[in-house]
Structures are given as C-alpha cells and as structure tokens.
Design an enzyme around this catalytic site. Structure first.
Site, mmCIF file in Angstrom:
data_model
loop_
_atom_site.group_PDB
_atom_site.id
_atom_site.type_symbol
_atom_site.label_atom_id
_atom_site.label_comp_id
_atom_site.label_asym_id
_atom_site.label_seq_id
_atom_site.Cartn_x
_atom_site.Cartn_y
_atom_site.Cartn_z
ATOM 1 N N ASP A 1 0.738 -1.182 -0.108
ATOM 2 C CA ASP A 1 0.128 0.041 0.008
ATOM 3 C C ASP A 1 1.043 1.132 -0.084
ATOM 4 O O ASP A 1 0.477 2.381 -0.449
ATOM 5 C CB ASP A 1 -1.251 -0.254 1.299
ATOM 6 C CG ASP A 1 0.134 -0.094 2.464
ATOM 7 O OD1 ASP A 1 1.238 -0.153 2.625
ATOM 8 O OD2 ASP A 1 -1.334 0.460 3.606
ATOM 9 N N SER A 2 1.716 1.214 -0.169
ATOM 10 C CA SER A 2 3.104 2.487 -0.201
ATOM 11 C C SER A 2 2.901 2.926 -1.580
ATOM 12 O O SER A 2 3.156 4.031 -1.852
ATOM 13 C CB SER A 2 4.570 1.541 0.283
ATOM 14 O OG SER A 2 4.903 0.221 -0.755
ATOM 15 N N ASP B 1 -1.038 -6.904 -0.022
ATOM 16 C CA ASP B 1 -0.964 -5.929 1.414
ATOM 17 C C ASP B 1 -2.611 -5.241 1.172
ATOM 18 O O ASP B 1 -2.987 -4.382 1.003
ATOM 19 C CB ASP B 1 -0.030 -4.462 0.831
ATOM 20 C CG ASP B 1 0.616 -4.175 1.978
ATOM 21 O OD1 ASP B 1 0.530 -4.995 3.135
ATOM 22 O OD2 ASP B 1 1.499 -2.955 2.630
ATOM 23 N N LYS C 1 -0.926 -9.955 2.977
ATOM 24 C CA LYS C 1 0.093 -9.323 4.448
ATOM 25 C C LYS C 1 -0.734 -8.087 4.735
ATOM 26 O O LYS C 1 -1.657 -7.344 4.420
ATOM 27 C CB LYS C 1 1.314 -9.040 3.678
ATOM 28 C CG LYS C 1 2.383 -8.336 4.819
ATOM 29 C CD LYS C 1 3.137 -6.837 4.260
ATOM 30 C CE LYS C 1 2.711 -5.940 3.673
ATOM 31 N NZ LYS C 1 3.361 -5.174 4.685
ATOM 32 N N GLU D 1 -0.059 -5.808 8.671
ATOM 33 C CA GLU D 1 0.554 -5.237 9.954
ATOM 34 C C GLU D 1 0.426 -5.167 11.054
ATOM 35 O O GLU D 1 -1.117 -5.064 11.113
ATOM 36 C CB GLU D 1 0.780 -3.932 9.831
ATOM 37 C CG GLU D 1 1.353 -3.260 8.058
ATOM 38 C CD GLU D 1 1.104 -1.985 8.331
ATOM 39 O OE1 GLU D 1 1.297 -0.745 9.070
ATOM 40 O OE2 GLU D 1 1.849 -1.528 6.852
ATOM 41 N N GLU E 1 10.423 -4.639 9.539
ATOM 42 C CA GLU E 1 11.031 -3.601 8.947
ATOM 43 C C GLU E 1 11.302 -2.744 9.552
ATOM 44 O O GLU E 1 10.941 -2.476 10.887
ATOM 45 C CB GLU E 1 9.576 -2.609 7.693
ATOM 46 C CG GLU E 1 10.065 -1.826 7.608
ATOM 47 C CD GLU E 1 8.580 -0.690 6.911
ATOM 48 O OE1 GLU E 1 8.050 -1.484 6.397
ATOM 49 O OE2 GLU E 1 9.001 0.298 6.554
HETATM 50 O O1 KIV Z 1 3.726 -0.955 1.551
HETATM 51 C C1 KIV Z 1 4.376 -1.596 1.353
HETATM 52 O O2 KIV Z 1 5.320 -1.458 0.384
HETATM 53 C C2 KIV Z 1 5.035 -1.871 2.717
HETATM 54 C C3 KIV Z 1 6.501 -1.877 3.307
HETATM 55 C C4 KIV Z 1 7.124 -0.800 3.311
HETATM 56 C C5 KIV Z 1 7.204 -3.412 3.580
HETATM 57 O O3 KIV Z 1 4.495 -2.738 3.208
#
Ligand code: KIV
Length: 284
Positions: free
Chosen positions: A48-49, A87, A117, A119, A186
């Site tokens: 989600d970056s 993500d 994924k 968090e 991270e």
């Molecule tokens: O969103 C993303 O790219 C991530 C990375 C910072 C690990 O979660």
C-alpha cells in the site's frame, strides 16, 4: 515471458532450508512486473506504499481496496510466476476478523495473489488466524508498520530498546502461532531480527532494513532506482538512478520541442504522393 515454474510457498521454504536468501521487491504496475519477472525475483509485494510512490499521498492511509486490486491485477499480468503478496490496506482488517477474512478473500479472488500481508502484532493475531483458517496464506509485518506511523512517532527504527525489542520478538511468535507462514521485519535492529529468525519454527523471516540474518530481503522498488522524489531511506541501496535518467530525458525533450530539433524525419509518418494528389482533388 519467463519459462520458470510458479514460485510457491514450498519453493520459498525450500530456498530457506538450503540457506539461499529469498529476493523480494515491491511493484505496482505491469511493465515493472515484467522486468522483475525476467530478473527472476522470487516474491513481489504490491504494497500500500503505492499510495505514496504512485499516487502521491503523504501516507499509506488513503489507499483503498479498489486501488490495491487494480494495481495487483496489473502486476500479476506482468509477473505470472513470481510469488505475489497483496498488502491489505488501512481499515480492511482492523475492525473485525470477519472484515479481515472478507477483504483477504476479495483480494485473492479478484487479484490472483498468492498471499496477503497485514501489519501488527499480537493484537491482530485473531485476524491472522481467521484468514489462515479460510485457507489464505498470511504474511505478517512487524517493526515499522506504516499504517501505524502516527502511533509509532514517525518513520524510525523500532526495537532499539530492550523492552520494545522483547515486544517485537513476542509479537513475531504470536503471529507465527496464529498461522502466518512469513513475517516481514521492517527497520528492526539486526540482532533482534537474528533472534526472531533463529526462533522461527515454521515461518520465513524477511528483512527490510533489518540486516542479513533473515531468510530473505525486501526493498522498495522506487527507492532502489531513485524514483521517489521526496526522499530515499538510509537502508535503501540505490542500484541505478533511473529517476535522474528520466529527468534528463524529459528536460531534453522539452528543449528539443522548443528549439524544433524534435521531431526528425524518422519520427513521423508520410503518405504516397499519388494518394496526396488524390486527396487534394477530393478536397477541391
Ligand atoms: O506497503 C509497502 O510497500 C510495505 C513495505 C513498506 C514493506 O508494506
């Protein structure tokens, strides 16, 4: 198109068992995915970056599930054999286990990812367990977790103090026991990452800025090629400055259009004289 076999969880554990590090990169679009596939990347994260690197937000929070699915579908088209992790965006899993399962299921069904994924530590263990029980492979994410950046006090290393380090180690165990097959650490100190990697029984540990002791490494694609104009984090190695090459090319284009050196004869199309003459007659 590569002729390699599909990378699976089994492939990844096989590499870890042999001591071969797993390579992992973020990716958000079709052409980049094709390059990564050709380079033989093991895993791809549609993070989600993308809210920051692709959409220009100043955090990952505004990213929606629709954004994630659109980009992940494009990446899958470019990288059919890489192990693809989607993500889960902000608030797609935090509210309840049911929400988490439904969001993860949608991600898998609509974007063809291999895993999702999310968090967080022990506080989201029930979400990990629920998603896992629905048959969906889960990757955890500990240390600097960008969706909680406000609570963490900014983009900074996590676990430098003994108490916080212990918390991260306990969280890793909780997430593994809840059923995650992999955990991303991270910006955690290397020795904390080493402890977690050594203690992991049935779980791959991947490092982003957390040192060499993990089973594999992740980098943000935009950081490794100078493609994010706002900043490059210290942990990122720049493997080539594509951003500089693109900027130079753009400046050259603007100046060639301005001084009329572009286009040249090879940059446009023509028609035969007789067709042109006929056209003139038609016009008359
Ligand atoms: O969103 C993303 O790219 C991530 C990375 C910072 C690990 O979660």
């Amino acid at each position: 198109m590569s002729d390699r076999k599909k990378v699976t969880i089994r492939t990844l554990f096989g590499k870890a068992k042999k001591g071969d590090p797993i390579s992992w990169l973020t990716c958000y679009d079709y052409p980049t995915a094709s390059f990564q596939e050709q380079a033989g990347i093991d895993m791809i994260l549609v993070g989600d970056s993308l809210g920051m690197t692709m959409l220009g937000y100043d955090s990952t929070l505004p990213v929606t599930m629709d954004d994630m699915i659109r980009h992940t579908q494009a990446v899958r088209r470019g990288a059919p054999t890489a192990f693809l992790v989607g993500d889960m965006p902000y608030m797609s899993y935090q509210a309840s286990t049911e929400t988490a399962i439904l969001s993860a299921g949608r991600f898998m069904a609509e974007a063809s990812c291999d895993a999702i994924k999310l968090e967080g530590g022990s506080e989201i263990a029930s979400r990990v367990a629920g998603i896992r029980a629905a048959g969906i492979p889960v990757v955890g994410h500990l240390g600097l977790t960008p969706q909680s950046v406000a609570a963490l006090g900014g983009f900074r290393v996590q676990g430098r103090g003994a108490h916080q380090a212990k918390q991260i180690i306990d969280d890793a165990k909780a997430i593994e026991e809840a059923g995650a097959f992999a955990i991303l650490l991270e910006m955690v100190p290397d020795r904390v990452c080493k402890i977690i990697t050594e203690r992991a029984k049935d779980c791959l540990i991947l490092s982003l800025g957390s040192g060499p002791h993990a089973h594999g490494q992740l980098l943000i694609y935009h950081d490794m090629f100078g493609l994010y104009p706002d900043f490059t984090p210290r942990m990122a190695k720049v493997f080539g400055n594509a951003g500089e090459i693109i900027l130079n090319g753009l400046q050259e284009y603007v100046s060639e259009v301005t001084d009329k050196t572009f286009p040249q004869r090879e940059n446009w199309f023509t028609m035969k004289d007789e067709e042109y003459d006929d056209l003139m007659e038609l016009m008359d």
